[in-house]
Design an enzyme around this catalytic site. Sequence first.
Site, PDB file in Angstrom:
ATOM      1  N   GLU A 161      41.378  16.791  34.393  1.00 37.44           N
ATOM      2  CA  GLU A 161      42.512  16.165  35.088  1.00 37.44           C
ATOM      3  C   GLU A 161      43.314  15.340  34.082  1.00 37.44           C
ATOM      4  O   GLU A 161      42.816  15.046  32.989  1.00 37.44           O
ATOM      5  CB  GLU A 161      41.990  15.270  36.220  1.00 37.44           C
ATOM      6  CG  GLU A 161      41.202  16.071  37.243  1.00 37.44           C
ATOM      7  CD  GLU A 161      40.773  15.253  38.445  1.00 37.44           C
ATOM      8  OE1 GLU A 161      40.983  14.014  38.439  1.00 37.44           O
ATOM      9  OE2 GLU A 161      40.255  15.863  39.382  1.00 37.44           O
ATOM     10  N   GLU A 196      36.222  22.298  26.010  1.00 40.51           N
ATOM     11  CA  GLU A 196      34.817  22.581  26.360  1.00 40.51           C
ATOM     12  C   GLU A 196      33.868  21.591  25.698  1.00 40.51           C
ATOM     13  O   GLU A 196      32.806  21.958  25.208  1.00 40.51           O
ATOM     14  CB  GLU A 196      34.446  24.005  25.936  1.00 40.51           C
ATOM     15  CG  GLU A 196      35.325  25.041  26.555  1.00 40.51           C
ATOM     16  CD  GLU A 196      34.704  25.653  27.782  1.00 40.51           C
ATOM     17  OE1 GLU A 196      33.573  25.280  28.122  1.00 40.51           O
ATOM     18  OE2 GLU A 196      35.381  26.473  28.408  1.00 40.51           O
TER      19      GLU A 196
END
Length: 392
Positions: free
Chosen positions: A136, A367
């Site tokens: 986000e 990641e």
Amino acid sequence: MTAGEVDYYALDELLAEDERLTRASVRSFVEREALPLIEGCHAREEFPRALIPRLGELGVFGANLKGYGCAGLSNVAYGLIMQELEAGDSGLRSMASVQGSLAMYAIWRWGSEEQKRRWLPEMAAGRAIGCFGLTEPDHGSDPGGMETRARRDGAGWVLSGTKRWITNGSIADVAVVWAKLDGVIRGFLVEKGTKGFSTFEHKGKMSLRASVTSQLAFEDCRIPAENILPAVEGLRGPLSCLTQARYGIAWGAIGSAMATYQAALDYAKSRKQWKDRPIAAHQLVQERLAWMISEITKGQLLSWKLGRMKDEKTMKPHHVSMAKRNNCWVARECAKLARETLGANGVVNEYPVFRHLANIESVYTYEGTHDIHTLVIGEAVTGVPAYNPSMD
Ligand SMILES: Cc1cc2nc3c(=O)[nH]c(=O)nc-3n(C[C@H](O)[C@H](O)[C@H](O)COP(=O)(O)OP(=O)(O)OC[C@H]3O[C@@H](n4cnc5c(N)ncnc54)[C@H](O)[C@@H]3O)c2cc1C
């Protein structure tokens, strides 16, 4: 010699015949079909969508998953696929990683039987595209702090919130979205076109330009009751998917490093300076090449061993962190050293080096950043988590 043939320790001997065949078919696809398109896509900031059905035909999507139209290959074969795709371009590998290891894996591991039957065969074939919405605007390394919310509403769920930096976001038919329901993280499937769900593409990226990265917005977005992933609650849901994708990135990053090393070696042998001597004859140039091939060989061994551990089900997330962290760092350093070796030609798109150099910055960050994987390894060896030290 092509990037894929960089094999200083004859590690090919460690591979099964079918793993070598898988690698050969993806390498040939990348060289013949993908590379001719990539520079143009990189320049125009678009993903080569025409390649998606071909990637489906090749069995790339969710290649290490079993059933539901997936190829069911070994994890080493899957890793080799990621390596070959990223030797072409990190954007190509990112698309396949997100499709297979994030979106498909989430449904395969945590979805209902109906969700699996509906989505997995279509996604394996490349007829449906998936994305994975975790990050986000205000929560990247700390996804547990997410603000996207789900609430019950009669026969379904209502999602509100924003996801950022989502690969495949604007081209996805189905988004796997993580949101808090009564304070607990749950996964939801949101289909393209659902009222209250919109996407827009982040343009102006200087890295991974041949990859779609988007913002997903949910404004009172109603989805049916059956669109929740029923089998998981909490952060372990998204983290389990990230472990799969990070595994592929560990292999992919070495593909990028192999490509930049090969470009530097070829250039060093052909470029002549100082009375017609190839620059490869200079010790300082050889030092760079020696560093690159040494680190690539170590990274190849790390990936291979990790793959065998994954096949034997002994691989743990902190093992993946070491390979993701190390191999992305190696690829980043190799891209830098290759660029130096090419001199001024290192900054033009006639050679793939600068594109890889730019791409690897994203791969190094997404990641789980290099720092976060350092902390994962630190926690594994000390037993002490240091992600969020007290400010007192
Ligand atoms: C091209 C691209 C594609 C992406 N695709 C996806 C996707 O498909 N889906 C998705 O959900 N996300 C995606 N991401 C998001 C990506 O996973 C995040 O950018 C990443 O997790 C880092 O978060 P952040 O950018 O908010 O950085 P931050 O978390 O703000 O970190 C900024 C810096 O602070 C450091 N830092 C943070 N916490 C600590 C700590 N505890 N200790 C030490 N250092 C720390 C970081 O290492 C970093 O150097 C993508 C990102 C990019 C660039």
